[in-house]
Structures are given as structure tokens and as C-alpha cells.
Scaffold this active site. Structure first.
Site, mmCIF file in Angstrom:
data_model
loop_
_atom_site.group_PDB
_atom_site.id
_atom_site.type_symbol
_atom_site.label_atom_id
_atom_site.label_comp_id
_atom_site.label_asym_id
_atom_site.label_seq_id
_atom_site.Cartn_x
_atom_site.Cartn_y
_atom_site.Cartn_z
ATOM 1 N N LYS A 252 -8.848 8.347 -18.714
ATOM 2 C CA LYS A 252 -9.149 8.989 -19.991
ATOM 3 C C LYS A 252 -7.887 9.029 -20.865
ATOM 4 O O LYS A 252 -7.361 7.988 -21.199
ATOM 5 C CB LYS A 252 -9.762 10.367 -19.721
ATOM 6 C CG LYS A 252 -10.787 10.374 -18.572
ATOM 7 C CD LYS A 252 -12.029 9.550 -18.850
ATOM 8 C CE LYS A 252 -12.920 9.354 -17.631
ATOM 9 N NZ LYS A 252 -13.316 10.533 -16.879
ATOM 10 N N ARG B 140 0.848 -1.190 0.000
ATOM 11 C CA ARG B 140 0.000 0.000 0.000
ATOM 12 C C ARG B 140 0.884 1.242 0.000
ATOM 13 O O ARG B 140 0.587 2.246 -0.616
ATOM 14 C CB ARG B 140 -0.955 0.013 1.219
ATOM 15 C CG ARG B 140 -1.756 1.297 1.261
ATOM 16 C CD ARG B 140 -2.883 1.401 2.308
ATOM 17 N NE ARG B 140 -2.915 0.416 3.350
ATOM 18 C CZ ARG B 140 -2.195 0.483 4.480
ATOM 19 N NH1 ARG B 140 -1.401 1.510 4.732
ATOM 20 N NH2 ARG B 140 -2.282 -0.485 5.376
ATOM 21 N N TYR C 140 -17.227 18.131 -13.794
ATOM 22 C CA TYR C 140 -17.603 16.724 -13.968
ATOM 23 C C TYR C 140 -18.672 16.311 -12.943
ATOM 24 O O TYR C 140 -18.532 16.610 -11.744
ATOM 25 C CB TYR C 140 -16.339 15.874 -13.816
ATOM 26 C CG TYR C 140 -16.552 14.399 -13.881
ATOM 27 C CD1 TYR C 140 -16.856 13.787 -15.091
ATOM 28 C CD2 TYR C 140 -16.448 13.605 -12.746
ATOM 29 C CE1 TYR C 140 -17.061 12.420 -15.158
ATOM 30 C CE2 TYR C 140 -16.644 12.242 -12.805
ATOM 31 C CZ TYR C 140 -16.955 11.652 -14.017
ATOM 32 O OH TYR C 140 -17.153 10.305 -14.078
ATOM 33 N N ASP D 21 -8.236 20.303 -12.574
ATOM 34 C CA ASP D 21 -8.523 18.993 -13.173
ATOM 35 C C ASP D 21 -8.194 19.115 -14.665
ATOM 36 O O ASP D 21 -8.909 19.764 -15.420
ATOM 37 C CB ASP D 21 -9.996 18.624 -12.946
ATOM 38 C CG ASP D 21 -10.343 17.231 -13.483
ATOM 39 O OD1 ASP D 21 -9.654 16.765 -14.412
ATOM 40 O OD2 ASP D 21 -11.322 16.627 -12.989
#
Ligand SMILES: *Cc1c(COP(=O)(O)O)cnc(C)c1O
Length: 379
Positions: A195, A46, A98, A170
Site C-alpha cells: 500500500k 533466504r 482487514y 497494523d
């Protein structure tokens, strides 16, 4: 070093044990230690994973930040970024951000005492007017989804820097190939790597890139403490995707310009939203901030029936959410990506029932245009 060279080489050194030129998928949860208190820099996966570190070094270099931290999704990256704040803090946000970001802020983070104001970030005066004593962050998405409005990053960057507020951008829609927000005053850049960065519609992921080391340390702490990490396999896929980012973005841009021009001249299309068109309200600003306009286009067909006819009759373009893959995807923002935005808010933002969004892929552009033309004839 140029962008394409960095995209292929930064963080991607041959594997030290075998010389493998591609960074391997280190699919392990833990690492054997040499002796008590002596290890090779890796203790638990992790916290550290070499496949993830390779990706993080690469993405930090492409955005011009000091560090990058990768997450299991774009929303996990944004959620972790907001954890830099504390209860009582206020955030100013781009008003047609978004839909999932809006939902996270309104339906989740509000419950933890954060407050949000949504403003049109194409004018920095709107940000200035929304400032409060407890404002700690400005969160800008540019171009906005799906209307492709371009924020006044330069003025907002000057404002946030002069006030000591964090500016988060963003940059999912442009990718660092066309826009590097840190050059215009951003402190943090986030992406849905799902994306353009991955680019092949086969992985979900997110990244937070930081300009200063205090934010980088805190995001690194949160990555481990909260634990919304990306997997080694997804890290591998994105490492692979980013190597072709430059050539893909050039083709998305070339195809995007041609499809936007075709739509702008089409009698069944009332309006086209694409920053590369001279009639786009922020076209000049887009030319100044960005080195290309990419492959995202929205267009107004006039009614739900017309939009439905287009969406139901395309054969090459897939009717699907998401964007930024090699294949062209078409969608209906009002009922898909922006369904969680209240109807009055959608109307105010121009997200009508007749609006169609297309993520122009890198197929032969003649085929994409022929597909849209045939579907529009049915509208
Ligand atoms: C898709 C997207 C997100 C969310 O990313 P996920 O990887 O789906 O969690 C955030 N911002 C923008 C602009 C997006 O397009």
C-alpha cells in the site's frame, strides 16, 4: 534527522563496490565464500540479501524500532508475527480488521490451536473485558478498514504493557509518516508494504518492525525458518517508493481532506467516514495520535444500486481492490475486500451494501472530485 531525510538515506549507503547511489538488486541465490567458514556475512539468500537489508534498516528507522524484517506479502508478515505464539494462546483483535487478516486467523490459524476474540478497540475497556488467562497478544488495526475507526492506542498500550502482553499494530493505513505506534506502546508494527510504503501499485510485500531485540531475533529466526521472504526486486521497488513517502503522504492527506469535505456536503451521500472530519466520532483522538489523516475515505450511498451506479460510472478512479497508490482507487467493501466476512458480521460493523471506499490518490484533486461528482449524479 527528519523523517523525509531518513526515508531517503537510512540503509541506503552507496554500493561499496561501485559507488552506485541506488542500492542494487542483488539477484542471487547464494554467495561465494572466501574459505571454509569464512564469508562476507552472506551465505544464502533466504537468510540474507543486501537489497532486502537496506529496506529493512530503512523501515526500522521510520517506525522507531530496533529491527525490521520483510516478507512476501502483508499477510505473510502477519502470519509470521502470529508464529511468536503457540497452540493454546488467545489473541484479542480489532473487530473490523482487514478481511484477509480475519480469514487468516479464523480459517487457518484456528486450526493450529490459536483462539481469537474480536472487540471494538475504540474503547480499551472492551480489550480489558476480553482478557483471559491465556491471552498473549492484542492485535490492533487503526484506522480500521473501511470504517476508519481510531483505536484508543494510548490506553491499550498502557494496558498491554502493564500486563506484559504483546501489542501488535497494523499501521498500513497511516504509514509511519502519520502514525508511529511504538510511541504509544506498541511492541510490534506490521504493514502491507503493498500500500502506501511502496505507493505505486506495482509490488506485493509486508514488514514486521519490532521494538525489542528478543522479538526481533525471533522474527528474524522465523523469517529464515519459515521462508516467506520478499524478493530482491520487490525490495528495490519498495526502497524506491519509500524515498517519496513524505511528499506522497502530504498530498494524499491534502487531497483526502478535500474529497471528504466534498462528499460530506453532497446530497447523494448519507454518511462519510474520514477521521479528519470534525463529525468523525474519534476526530480528537485522531488529531492527538496522528499528524495527518491520509487518503482513505468510506461513504454511504444508501443502497447497492446507488453504490453500483457510482462504481460503474467513475472514469478516473479505477474500480479495484487495494489502496495507497498514487492513483485513486475505488471499491465496494461488502463484495470485494470484506466478502470473506460473514454477512451478519458485516452488518454489525456497518459494512453495508451501499458503502463505497475510496483510496484518494495524488492526482489533481479537482479531477478526482469532478469524477466522483459526475458518478454520484447517476446514483
Ligand atoms: C492489504 C492489507 C493487508 C494484507 O496485505 P497483503 O500485502 O495484501 O498481503 C493487511 N492489512 C491491511 C490493513 C491491508 O490493507
Amino acid at each position: 534527522m527528519g523523517f523525509a531525510t531518513k526515508a531517503i538515506h537510512t540503509g541506503q549507503e552507496p554500493d561499496p563496490t561501485t559507488g552506485a547511489v541506488t542500492v542494487p538488486i542483488y539477484q542471487t541465490s547464494t554467495y561465494a565464500q572466501d574459505a571454509l567458514g569464512r564469508h562476507k556475512g552472506y551465505e544464502y539468500a533466504r537468510t540474507q540479501n543486501p537489497t532486502r537489508s537496506a529496506l529493512e534498516k530503512n523501515l526500522a528507522a521510520l517506525e522507531g524500532g530496533v529491527a525490521a524484517h520483510c516478507f512476501a506479502s502483508g499477510l505473510a508478515a502477519i502470519d509470521t508475527t502470529l508464529k511468536l505464539l503457540k497452540s493454546g494462546d488467545h489473541v484479542i483483535v480489532s473487530d473490523n480488521t482487514y478481511g484477509g487478516t480475519y480469514r487468516l486467523f479464523e480459517k487457518v490459524l484456528r486450526n493450529f490451536g490459536l483462539d481469537f476474540s474480536y472487540v471494538d478497540t475504540t474503547e480499551s475497556i472492551n480489550v480489558e473485558n476480553a482478557l483471559r488467562d491465556n491471552t498473549r497478544m492484542v492485535f490492533v488495526e487503526t484506522p480500521t478498514n473501511p470504517i476508519m475507526a481510531i483505536a484508543d492506542l494510548e490506553s491499550i498500550g498502557k494496558l498491554t504493557n502493564s500486563l506484559g502482553l504483546r501489542l501488535v499494530v497494523d499501521n498500513t493505513f497511516m504509514s509511519p509518516y502519520f502514525l508511529r505506534p511504538i510511541e504509544f506502546g506498541a511492541d510490534i508494527v506490521v504493514h502491507s508494504t503493498t500500500k502506501y510504503l511502496n505507493g505505486h501499485s506495482d509490488s506485493i510485500g509486508g514488514v514486521v518492525i519490532t521494538k525489542n531485540s528478543e522479538d526481533a531475533d525471533r522474527i528474524g529466526f522465523l523469517q529464515n525458518a519459515v521462508g516467506a521472504i520478499i524478493s530482491p526486486f520487490d525490495s528495490f521497488l519498495i526502497n524506491r517508493g519509500v524515498k517519496t513517502l513524505a511528499v506522497r503522504m502530504r498530498q494524499h492527506d491534502e487531497n483526502g481532506r478535500k474529497v471528504a469535505g466534498f462528499l460530506a456536503d453532497h446530497p447523494k451521500v448519507q454518511k462519510v467516514y474520514y477521521p479528519g472530519l470534525p463529525q468523525h466520532p474519534q476526530h480528537e483522538r485522531a488529531e492527538k495520535l496522528m499528524t495527518g489523516f491520509g487518503g482513505m475515505i468510506a461513504f454511504e450511498t444508501g443502497s447497492l444500486a446507488a453504490a453500483r451506479a457510482v462504481l460503474d460510472n467513475v472514469t478516473l478512479c479505477a474500480l479495484a481492490e487495494s489502496l495507497g497508490g498514487v492513483e485513486s482507487l475505488i471499491s465496494h467493501p461488502a463484495s470485494m475486500t470484506h466478502a470473506s466476512v460473514p454477512a451478519e458480521e458485516r452488518a454489525r460493523l456497518g459494512i453495508t451494501d451501499g458503502l463505497v471506499r475510496i483510496s484518494v490518490g495524488i492526482e489533481d484533486v479537482e479531477d478526482i472530485i469532478a469524477d466522483l461528482d459526475a458518478a454520484l449524479q447517476k446514483a
